[in-house]
Design a protein around this motif. Sequence first.
Motif: not given
Length: 199
Positions: A165-168, A181-186
Amino acid sequence: VTFSTVVPSPPERPSEERHTSLLRVGKLVTADEQRLCMIRNISSAGAMIKLYQPIDIGTEVEVEVTPDCPVAATVIWTQDDLAGVAFAEVIDVVAALRGASRMGPYRRIARTPRLRIRRPATMHTDEIEAAVMLCDLSLNGAKFEIEERLATEMEVALFVEGLPPLTGKIRWWRENHAGMEFDIPVQMDVLAEWIGTPG
């Protein structure tokens, strides 16, 4: 980094593989696909790159040392997960890495390489759930098509098959497209392997 006019050669001993001149995320574009790579060494004549999918010697490619500024090249050797590419023309190494040259194809861009793709995804906010279409994806963010208007700074979660899951937060919305923009980079390895799987 070297200012030599010679293409970096494959490592001769396993110990040499651990001593790199450069570790930089890049993008490799072929005639029918694009993929992430890790640029391990670079000269004005070529580069040594780490691959996440195999490639044939002789393949013509474009290497993005700086995002959106491709350099034409040809694969001249491969060894395990490494490959050497020879640039079609000699480049200014410093300008390529800084993206700050006034001349040529290089300019300052802070983004990581973007992969232009079309993959379905699902976006969630506190109020809505919507099917969206990914347009491009990087380690730090994504652009997707969505009919609903989204406010900047809105917190969202993006669900894409094969990725965590991609959160941002939404950074912009215009003409049914949104930038996130992601909270944590992939993780580099995760995204590089994902892009090599069929959509």
